[in-house]
Scaffold this motif. Structure first.
Motif, mmCIF file in Angstrom:
data_model
loop_
_atom_site.group_PDB
_atom_site.id
_atom_site.type_symbol
_atom_site.label_atom_id
_atom_site.label_comp_id
_atom_site.label_asym_id
_atom_site.label_seq_id
_atom_site.Cartn_x
_atom_site.Cartn_y
_atom_site.Cartn_z
ATOM 1 N N VAL A 44 32.825 80.331 62.949
ATOM 2 C CA VAL A 44 34.922 80.322 62.751
ATOM 3 C C VAL A 44 35.541 78.487 62.751
ATOM 4 O O VAL A 44 35.730 79.190 61.644
ATOM 5 N N ALA A 45 34.861 78.186 63.068
ATOM 6 C CA ALA A 45 35.205 76.654 63.185
ATOM 7 C C ALA A 45 34.992 75.625 62.194
ATOM 8 O O ALA A 45 35.626 74.957 62.087
ATOM 9 N N ILE A 46 33.428 76.411 61.683
ATOM 10 C CA ILE A 46 33.143 74.769 60.285
ATOM 11 C C ILE A 46 33.543 75.789 59.148
ATOM 12 O O ILE A 46 33.640 75.430 58.441
ATOM 13 N N GLY A 47 32.660 77.427 59.188
ATOM 14 C CA GLY A 47 32.645 78.357 57.879
ATOM 15 C C GLY A 47 34.019 78.633 57.289
ATOM 16 O O GLY A 47 34.140 79.285 56.309
ATOM 17 N N GLY A 48 33.975 79.295 58.749
ATOM 18 C CA GLY A 48 36.305 79.533 58.439
ATOM 19 C C GLY A 48 36.570 79.230 57.278
ATOM 20 O O GLY A 48 37.020 79.779 56.624
ATOM 21 N N PRO A 49 37.784 77.843 57.154
ATOM 22 C CA PRO A 49 37.823 77.101 56.829
ATOM 23 C C PRO A 49 37.358 76.866 55.126
ATOM 24 O O PRO A 49 38.472 77.456 54.692
ATOM 25 N N VAL A 50 36.426 76.598 55.116
ATOM 26 C CA VAL A 50 35.636 76.402 54.294
ATOM 27 C C VAL A 50 35.994 77.967 53.201
ATOM 28 O O VAL A 50 36.081 78.353 51.762
ATOM 29 N N TRP A 51 35.116 78.835 53.966
ATOM 30 C CA TRP A 51 35.791 79.946 53.410
ATOM 31 C C TRP A 51 36.483 80.816 52.674
ATOM 32 O O TRP A 51 37.271 81.782 52.166
ATOM 33 N N LEU A 52 37.801 80.035 53.426
ATOM 34 C CA LEU A 52 39.110 80.856 53.473
ATOM 35 C C LEU A 52 39.750 80.298 52.387
ATOM 36 O O LEU A 52 39.979 81.024 51.405
ATOM 37 N N LEU A 53 39.499 78.667 52.063
ATOM 38 C CA LEU A 53 39.027 78.232 50.775
ATOM 39 C C LEU A 53 39.136 79.265 49.743
ATOM 40 O O LEU A 53 39.345 79.086 48.675
ATOM 41 N N CYS A 54 37.317 79.402 49.746
ATOM 42 C CA CYS A 54 36.747 80.112 48.625
ATOM 43 C C CYS A 54 37.492 81.463 48.209
ATOM 44 O O CYS A 54 37.334 82.148 47.271
ATOM 45 N N HIS A 55 37.737 82.430 49.471
ATOM 46 C CA HIS A 55 38.551 83.397 49.359
ATOM 47 C C HIS A 55 39.351 83.545 48.842
ATOM 48 O O HIS A 55 39.824 84.448 47.703
ATOM 49 N N ALA A 56 40.494 82.377 49.358
ATOM 50 C CA ALA A 56 41.808 82.598 47.690
ATOM 51 C C ALA A 56 41.539 81.961 46.803
ATOM 52 O O ALA A 56 42.449 82.503 46.090
ATOM 53 N N PHE A 57 40.319 80.809 46.705
ATOM 54 C CA PHE A 57 40.339 80.852 45.244
ATOM 55 C C PHE A 57 39.199 81.640 44.677
ATOM 56 O O PHE A 57 39.079 81.914 43.055
#
Length: 145
Positions: A57-70
């Motif tokens: 949640v803390a490390i992978g979550g923000p990066v994955w949210l960005l990837c998901h948005a793109f």
């Protein structure tokens, strides 16, 4: 155009599945370190699950949210995010925050070897993190289109 979509319930299940992979790995490490003592194995599993879920949640979550948005939602991206996040986490943890924090005086003489050892260890753990990323992706996403 074909792509992938997730839902909130599958995202929660994916977090649990990733935690189970991390907990299983922690259990193996505890078993190697302390034998097959049942209480230690159970505690190692529970702590492994919790820490894996928090890190996801803390490390992978923000990066994955960005990837998901793109729109980068495929399994290769999930593996890469998991591997890179795991590598960075473990490398930073072994190198005094990438050299940002003070190191003991004796460490300065062996700094190169410290970094090489940390990179090699982090590569192994990046493989586990990639597996966790793939597992979470597999549970969370379904093909559409």
């Amino acid at each position: 155009m074909r792509g992938y979509e997730a839902s909130l319930d599958r995202a929660g299940l994916a977090l649990g599945a990733g935690g189970l992979v991390g907990g299983a790995f922690a259990t193996v490490l505890v078993g190697i370190g302390s034998g097959l003592a049942l209480v230690q194995l159970i505690v190692g599993f529970v702590i492994g699950v919790l820490i894996t879920m928090m890190a996801a949640v803390a490390i992978g979550g923000p990066v994955w949210l960005l990837c998901h948005a793109f729109g980068w939602r495929g399994p290769g991206v999930a593996v890469a995010v998991g591997a890179l996040a795991g590598f960075a986490l473990f490398l930073g943890g072994q190198t005094y925050g990438f050299g940002l924090f003070d190191i003991p005086a004796l460490e300065s003489q062996t700094l190169l070897f410290r970094w090489l050892s940390a990179a090699a260890t982090s590569l192994v753990l990046a493989l586990l993190s990639a597996l966790i990323g793939w597992t979470m992706w597999r549970v969370a996403y379904r093909r559409v289109g």
